[in-house]
Structure formats: structure tokens, C-alpha cells
Design a protein around this motif. Structure first.
Motif, PDB file in Angstrom:
ATOM      1  N   THR A   1     -13.117  10.557   0.837  1.00 30.15           N
ATOM      2  CA  THR A   1     -12.840  11.380  -0.344  1.00 30.15           C
ATOM      3  C   THR A   1     -12.015  12.608   0.030  1.00 30.15           C
ATOM      4  N   LEU A   2     -12.240  13.162   1.209  1.00 37.99           N
ATOM      5  CA  LEU A   2     -11.473  14.317   1.662  1.00 37.99           C
ATOM      6  C   LEU A   2     -10.009  13.936   1.866  1.00 37.99           C
ATOM      7  N   ILE A   3      -9.768  12.824   2.559  1.00 41.90           N
ATOM      8  CA  ILE A   3      -8.395  12.356   2.798  1.00 41.90           C
ATOM      9  C   ILE A   3      -7.709  12.039   1.471  1.00 41.90           C
ATOM     10  N   GLN A   4      -8.423  11.387   0.562  1.00 41.39           N
ATOM     11  CA  GLN A   4      -7.852  11.053  -0.740  1.00 41.39           C
ATOM     12  C   GLN A   4      -7.486  12.314  -1.521  1.00 41.39           C
ATOM     13  N   SER A   5      -8.350  13.321  -1.476  1.00 46.17           N
ATOM     14  CA  SER A   5      -8.089  14.589  -2.161  1.00 46.17           C
ATOM     15  C   SER A   5      -6.835  15.266  -1.599  1.00 46.17           C
ATOM     16  N   ILE A   6      -6.707  15.267  -0.275  1.00 43.65           N
ATOM     17  CA  ILE A   6      -5.545  15.881   0.378  1.00 43.65           C
ATOM     18  C   ILE A   6      -4.268  15.140  -0.010  1.00 43.65           C
ATOM     19  N   LYS A   7      -4.299  13.800   0.066  1.00 46.04           N
ATOM     20  CA  LYS A   7      -3.116  12.993  -0.266  1.00 46.04           C
ATOM     21  C   LYS A   7      -2.742  13.135  -1.737  1.00 46.04           C
ATOM     22  N   SER A   8      -3.740  13.087  -2.600  1.00 44.17           N
ATOM     23  CA  SER A   8      -3.496  13.179  -4.039  1.00 44.17           C
ATOM     24  C   SER A   8      -2.884  14.530  -4.408  1.00 44.17           C
ATOM     25  N   GLY A   9      -3.423  15.610  -3.835  1.00 35.45           N
ATOM     26  CA  GLY A   9      -2.895  16.944  -4.098  1.00 35.45           C
ATOM     27  C   GLY A   9      -1.449  17.079  -3.664  1.00 35.45           C
ATOM     28  N   GLU A  10      -1.138  16.537  -2.488  1.00 43.26           N
ATOM     29  CA  GLU A  10       0.233  16.576  -1.967  1.00 43.26           C
ATOM     30  C   GLU A  10       1.168  15.771  -2.872  1.00 43.26           C
ATOM     31  N   GLU A  11       0.723  14.573  -3.289  1.00 52.77           N
ATOM     32  CA  GLU A  11       1.549  13.715  -4.143  1.00 52.77           C
ATOM     33  C   GLU A  11       1.834  14.381  -5.488  1.00 52.77           C
TER      34      GLU A  11
END
Length: 195
Positions: free
Chosen positions: A47-57
Motif C-alpha cells: 500500500t505504501l508503494i502504491q500510494s507513492i506511485k499513484s501520487g507521482e502519476e
């Protein structure tokens, strides 16, 4: 990769390989997490990695690592966002996760560097946030880093079965706010909270 440096720490965008088991241990520390997330959701590596990637995207939420200058050790994170680009405002959330570095003023320094990052890199007009009234260390860290108490929301949180106020804080980019405006807010903060 661009970094923002303080006297003892620097910030840079966090990378996936920075998220080690040691870092994930921070999110399992009940004391550290007591005030960190309002949703009380469990934070996993996925969930942390997904949050980071989603925010960047989306381009509206960025996670930076807080690293020590001397040892180059990741000791925490700063999350900038979600950024509202219409109003040029954003939240700024810090987690100093490595307990070996607590109580040394590094949270204050990291917030100050985070302020610079937000104002210089993203042209944010105002940073804002809110915290539990009983989270005095966090309130002190932000106010010592130049943030001002703007007010409180009565009984906003349900904490340990009791109503608890949310203390509202803000940090104002001097490019957009006059000294007079900032001074007026600073003079009002004493009536909200004695530090």
C-alpha cells in the motif's frame, strides 16, 4: 536526483529500494502510528508503494525520505500533498521513524527543509495541517519550524473513546503573504495554545 539540504539532514524523493524491512517496522510501531494516520488503516509495503506511485502519476502527492547528512541513513519520511494546484496549498506530513534520532531536533529541521521544498520547488502558497491536541511533540515541532496555530476544531477526533480537538496549523509562503498578515496570525495563536 535533486535534494534539499539542512544542517544535519537532507530530503530527496523516496525510491522503492529505500523501502526496506527496517522502514516498514516504523509502520508497525503502535506508539509512532498512534497519531500518524487518521484512517487507522494498516500500512503495508504494497500500500505504501502504491500510494507513492499513484501520487507521482497524478502529480499531486510526493513522498521524500529524510536522510542524515553524516551517515546517509534514512530516518523518516515527509509527504507533500495532496497538492491543490488551483489554490496552491498542500498538507505536509512528517514521520520520524528511526527512534535513534528522536528528541534531537531533527523533526524541526526536516519540517523547515520541507517548507523550503514546498515553497521553492512547487510554489506552494500555504502549507496546512492538523493534529491531535494531545500530540504535543508534533505541535511543538511544527511551530518551532515556523508554522502557526490558526485554530482548533472542537471534538474532531475520537481518541481512546474521548472527544479530542484538532489543532489547525499553517505555514505561509512570504512570497504570497505579507509580514503584517503573518504577524496577525502569530499574535492570535497564543489564544489557541500555550507552548
Amino acid at each position: 536526483m535533486k535534494t534539499f539540504k539542512g544542517e544535519r539532514i537532507y530530503l530527496r524523493k523516496i525510491e522503492i529500494n529505500d523501502i526496506t524491512d527496517r522502514v516498514m517496522d516504523w509502520f508497525e510501531d503502535k506508539e509512532l502510528m498512534e497519531f500518524y494516520t487518521n484512517s487507522k488503516k494498516t500500512i503495508t509495503k504494497e500500500t505504501l508503494i502504491q500510494s507513492i506511485k499513484s501520487g507521482e502519476e497524478k502529480g499531486n502527492l510526493y513522498t521524500y525520505g529524510i536522510f542524515t547528512n553524516e551517515e546517509d541513513i534514512l530516518i523518516g519520511t515527509i509527504k507533500l500533498g495532496p497538492i491543490n494546484f488551483n489554490h496552491r496549498i498542500s498538507d505536509l506530513v512528517i514521520l520520524l521513524g528511526d527512534r535513534n534520532y528522536l528528541g534531537k531536533g531533527l523533526a524541526v529541521e526536516a519540517i523547515k527543509v520541507g517548507n523550503e521544498l514546498a515553497f521553492e520547488e512547487f510554489d506552494i502558497r500555504k502549507l496546512f495541517g492538523g493534529m491531535y491536541e494531545s500530540n504535543v511533540p508534533s505541535i511543538k515541532a511544527y511551530t518551532r519550524a515556523g508554522w502557526l496555530i490558526e485554530g482548533n476544531l472542537k471534538g474532531f477526533y475520537l481518541h481512546n473513546g474521548e472527544n479530542e480537538d484538532r489543532i489547525l496549523v499553517g505555514c505561509f509562503n512570504p512570497k504570497y503573504f505579507s509580514n503584517e498578515e503573518i504577524e496577525k496570525i502569530a499574535s492570535n495563536q497564543k489564544r489557541y495554545y500555550q507552548l
